[in-house]
Design an enzyme around this catalytic site. Structure first.
Site, short mmCIF file in Angstrom:
data_model
loop_
_atom_site.label_atom_id
_atom_site.label_comp_id
_atom_site.label_asym_id
_atom_site.label_seq_id
_atom_site.Cartn_x
_atom_site.Cartn_y
_atom_site.Cartn_z
N TRP A 1 2.30 -3.13 -5.25
CA TRP A 1 2.13 -1.83 -5.91
C TRP A 1 3.42 -1.18 -6.38
CZ3 TRP A 1 4.69 1.49 -2.68
CH2 TRP A 1 4.77 1.10 -1.34
N ASN A 2 4.55 -1.57 -5.83
CA ASN A 2 5.77 -0.91 -6.29
C ASN A 2 6.31 -1.67 -7.49
OD1 ASN A 2 6.52 -3.16 -4.62
ND2 ASN A 2 8.60 -2.42 -4.75
N LYS B 1 -2.57 -10.69 -11.63
CA LYS B 1 -3.36 -9.71 -10.90
C LYS B 1 -2.47 -8.56 -10.47
CE LYS B 1 -4.70 -8.94 -6.50
NZ LYS B 1 -4.79 -7.49 -6.59
N GLY C 1 4.88 -9.82 -2.52
CA GLY C 1 4.10 -8.97 -1.61
C GLY C 1 4.61 -9.15 -0.19
N GLY C 2 3.76 -8.86 0.76
CA GLY C 2 4.17 -8.92 2.16
C GLY C 2 3.96 -10.31 2.76
N GLU D 1 8.03 -14.04 -3.10
CA GLU D 1 9.07 -13.00 -2.93
C GLU D 1 8.50 -11.99 -1.95
OE1 GLU D 1 12.05 -12.76 -3.99
OE2 GLU D 1 12.08 -14.38 -5.44
N LEU D 2 9.07 -11.92 -0.76
CA LEU D 2 8.43 -11.13 0.30
C LEU D 2 9.29 -9.95 0.74
CD1 LEU D 2 7.07 -14.24 2.21
CD2 LEU D 2 6.07 -13.05 0.27
N CYS E 1 11.88 -3.57 -1.98
CA CYS E 1 12.02 -4.72 -1.06
C CYS E 1 13.46 -4.88 -0.61
CB CYS E 1 11.51 -5.98 -1.72
SG CYS E 1 12.26 -6.28 -3.32
N GLU F 1 9.58 -3.66 8.79
CA GLU F 1 9.82 -3.10 7.45
C GLU F 1 9.08 -1.76 7.32
OE1 GLU F 1 8.11 -5.25 4.11
OE2 GLU F 1 9.85 -4.80 2.86
P1 NDP Z 1 0.56 -7.05 -0.13
O1 NDP Z 1 1.09 -8.36 0.36
O2 NDP Z 1 -0.43 -6.31 0.68
O3 NDP Z 1 -0.13 -7.23 -1.58
C1 NDP Z 1 0.54 -7.89 -2.63
C2 NDP Z 1 -0.49 -8.37 -3.65
O4 NDP Z 1 -1.27 -9.42 -3.08
C3 NDP Z 1 -1.48 -7.30 -4.09
O5 NDP Z 1 -1.76 -7.46 -5.47
C4 NDP Z 1 -2.70 -7.63 -3.24
O6 NDP Z 1 -3.91 -7.18 -3.81
C5 NDP Z 1 -2.66 -9.14 -3.25
N1 NDP Z 1 -3.46 -9.75 -2.19
C6 NDP Z 1 -3.87 -9.22 -1.01
N2 NDP Z 1 -4.59 -10.10 -0.29
C7 NDP Z 1 -4.63 -11.25 -1.04
C8 NDP Z 1 -5.20 -12.53 -0.85
N3 NDP Z 1 -5.89 -12.84 0.25
N4 NDP Z 1 -5.04 -13.46 -1.81
C9 NDP Z 1 -4.33 -13.18 -2.93
N5 NDP Z 1 -3.77 -11.96 -3.18
C10 NDP Z 1 -3.90 -11.01 -2.24
O7 NDP Z 1 1.85 -6.19 -0.40
P2 NDP Z 1 1.97 -4.66 -0.78
O8 NDP Z 1 1.19 -4.41 -2.02
O9 NDP Z 1 1.70 -3.83 0.42
O10 NDP Z 1 3.53 -4.60 -1.16
C11 NDP Z 1 4.54 -4.40 -0.26
C12 NDP Z 1 5.25 -5.70 0.12
O11 NDP Z 1 5.80 -6.33 -1.03
C13 NDP Z 1 6.41 -5.42 1.05
O12 NDP Z 1 6.47 -6.33 2.11
C14 NDP Z 1 7.62 -5.61 0.13
O13 NDP Z 1 8.81 -5.88 0.78
C15 NDP Z 1 7.15 -6.71 -0.76
N6 NDP Z 1 7.96 -6.75 -1.98
C16 NDP Z 1 8.83 -7.80 -2.18
C17 NDP Z 1 9.63 -7.84 -3.30
C18 NDP Z 1 10.55 -9.01 -3.57
O14 NDP Z 1 10.92 -9.22 -4.71
N7 NDP Z 1 10.96 -9.77 -2.56
C19 NDP Z 1 9.61 -6.77 -4.29
C20 NDP Z 1 8.67 -5.73 -3.98
C21 NDP Z 1 7.88 -5.74 -2.87
P3 NDP Z 1 -4.50 -5.78 -3.36
O15 NDP Z 1 -3.50 -4.76 -3.73
O16 NDP Z 1 -5.72 -5.70 -4.19
O17 NDP Z 1 -4.77 -5.88 -1.89
#
Ligand code: NDP
Length: 489
Positions: A149-150, A173, A226-227, A248-249, A282, A381
């Site tokens: 989301w960010n 997505k 994502g996470g 990228e987590l 992140c 985090e």
């Molecule tokens: P999430 O991991 O919860 O979600 C990331 C994405 O994955 C969303 O679009 C989410 O959809 C989707 N998703 C969730 N469940 C599934 C699944 N089972 N299969 C496939 N896709 C799925 O992360 P957040 O949105 O909470 O973001 C925060 C995290 O992102 C933090 O840990 C942060 O550090 C990391 N991040 C890393 C960066 C990097 O470049 N290293 C940059 C920015 C953030 P939905 O929203 O619909 O649940």
């Protein structure tokens, strides 16, 4: 309420189901977002697969693909005010940041647009007589891109730009939180002249949308941000299609400050490195490791500087610090701060919602001082505006503390001693090291982490290779007949 559509196979469609998006500054629903279903995902992936093989896309030269990306970059710049407003409204990210970030995102499309026709194969001087051999680089196929989301526009650009430059097609997505700018951005692919199906943009929930996308049999490549917990799901999903996956987590990035550091610059870099984007980054420098001799003065100066940060409505150019993006995020931060205080952290400032902003997901800039290494705020985090400080005795101790984390995304080192800066940067396990600066980014440099911070890199020329695979071509150059393999010579 404004209603957004998803973009599938070149068409904007109203989804069968929608969900409400909440404005984080007012805590009220302001828009209806498409809740893309498994069937929508399937249509988008099949369209991307068709487009990948269709001559309208596969028949373009790499130079023509590059020109499409340049055109997209120009359109993005023109649309920047509108997209910035949408991002600010939907995520609470302040308008100062969204405006400047979107203009910079255009540079990613230009960078990879320029690289598109520099993607060369290789002639190999093969060790066989009468034989020539070369390697081609071919686009890998349909890419499933998933962003959190960010900074959805930015995190999409680092996937879309190299993937499209390489000749792939993409189903993206958006996160269900704050997808408005990305859904509005879809229009620009249309306007730039990308053939239908080359890019589709959907939004829906992780399970019914993300999971179907990442396990789809026609997907050849997954690019995820994502996470770590979701990343584990993604890796399990990719067991179905064996798609090549980059991740990228999260991070728990340390900033190390030595006694000889220039404190004026250091204080500004720490404040910008953590409190920009309300800490929802992140690479947020969320662990501050300070030499014990300068601990009191640095804490005092940070406290004075952080107290002057202007909290306000995200759509005002005067605001320096807005709300968090979601209530879930606010609850998570409140809980982690409470657990850290219980475990012995000392509250230097903040630690609560501001009395001046009782509506909206606001949380004050917060500083916690830790005297022990086992406090949760040093390990988990926040993804929010909380700085955790830990003193160190010497260089060895500083390195041990910096590496005392399963993450390894970024780090910062502040010292005037170049030899020390180089020694420490080698010893730290993180994908990015900033020396006497923080939070610098460029399309020219790779970005990614060690350990739980991820797999693979985005950014830089090499990232485009990750959207290709090699094909080895062997040519027999002799006109002599091939001898019968079963006749002994
Ligand atoms: P999430 O991991 O919860 O979600 C990331 C994405 O994955 C969303 O679009 C989410 O959809 C989707 N998703 C969730 N469940 C599934 C699944 N089972 N299969 C496939 N896709 C799925 O992360 P957040 O949105 O909470 O973001 C925060 C995290 O992102 C933090 O840990 C942060 O550090 C990391 N991040 C890393 C960066 C990097 O470049 N290293 C940059 C920015 C953030 P939905 O929203 O619909 O649940």
């Amino acid at each position: 309420m404004r209603e957004f559509q998803h973009y599938i196979d070149g068409q904007f469609e109203t989804a069968a189901q929608t969900f409400e998006s909440i404005d984080p500054a007012s805590e009220t629903p302001w828009a209806l977002m498409p809740r893309s279903t498994a069937e929508d995902v399937d249509r988008a992936v099949k369209a991307a697969f068709r487009a990948f093989h269709d001559s309208k896309w596969s028949g373009l030269t790499a130079t023509q693909r590059g020109k499409l990306l340049f055109r997209l970059a120009d359109l993005l710049e023109q649309a920047a005010p509108e997209l910035a407003e949408l991002e600010t409204r939907d995520t609470g990210k302040i308008i100062r940041e969204t405006r400047s970030q979107i203009t910079y995102i255009a540079e990613y499309y230009r960078y990879y647009g320029g690289l598109a026709d520099k993607l060369d194969g290789r002639y190999v001087s093969i060790d066989k007589a009468d034989t020539e051999a070369y390697q081609l680089r071919e686009p890998i196929g349909v890419v499933a891109a998933i962003v959190p989301w960010n900074s959805q526009l930015f995190l999409s650009a680092v996937k879309l730009a190299p993937a499209l430059a390489a000749g792939c097609t993409v189903v993206l997505k958006a996160s269900e939180d704050g997808p408005a700018p990305l859904l509005a951005f879809a229009r620009l692919f249309h306007e730039a002249g990308f053939p239908s199906g080359v890019v589709s943009i959907l939004t829906g929930f992780g399970e019914d949308c993300g999971q179907v996308l990442t396990s789809h049999p026609l997907v050849a490549r997954i690019a995820f941000t994502g996470g770590p917990e979701t990343a584990r799901h993604i890796v399990r999903n990719s067991a179905h299609n064996l798609a090549y996956t980059t991740l990228e987590l999260g991070g728990k990035s340390p900033i190390l400050v030595f006694p000889d550091a220039d404190l004026d610059s250091t204080v500004n870099a720490i404040i910008a490195g953590l409190f920009a984007a309300t800490g929802q980054s992140c690479v947020a420098g969320s662990r501050l490791l300070v030499h014990k001799d300068i601990l009191p003065i640095l804490v005092e100066r940070l406290k004075v500087r952080a107290a002057t940060i202007r909290i306000g409505p995200p759509d005002s150019m005067d605001t320096e610090f807005g709300p968090l993006a979601t209530k879930r995020q606010l609850v998570h931060i409140e809980d982690l701060v409470a657990r850290s205080l219980n475990a012995g952290a000392e509250l230097i400032m903040g630690g609560k919602r501001p009395s001046s902003h009782t509506t909206g997901y606001y949380y004050e800039p917060t500083i916690l001082l830790c005297k022990q290494k086992d406090i949760p705020c040093l390990h988990e985090e926040f993804f929010g505006p909380v700085l955790s400080i830990l003193p160190f005795e010497n260089e060895e101790d500083a390195i041990a503390s910096a590496n005392n984390t399963p993450f390894g995304l970024a780090s910062g080192i502040f010292t005037r001693d170049l030899a020390r800066a180089k020694r420490v940067s080698s010893a730290i396990r993180s994908g990015i090291v900033w020396i006497n600066t923080y939070r610098m980014i460029s399309p020219l440099m790779p970005f990614g982490g060690y350990g739980l911070s991820g797999l693979g890199r985005e950014g830089g020329a090499e990232a485009m290779l990750d959207y290709t695979r090699t094909k080895s071509v062997w040519i027999r150059t002799s006109d002599e007949p091939i001898s019968d393999p079963f006749v002994m010579r």
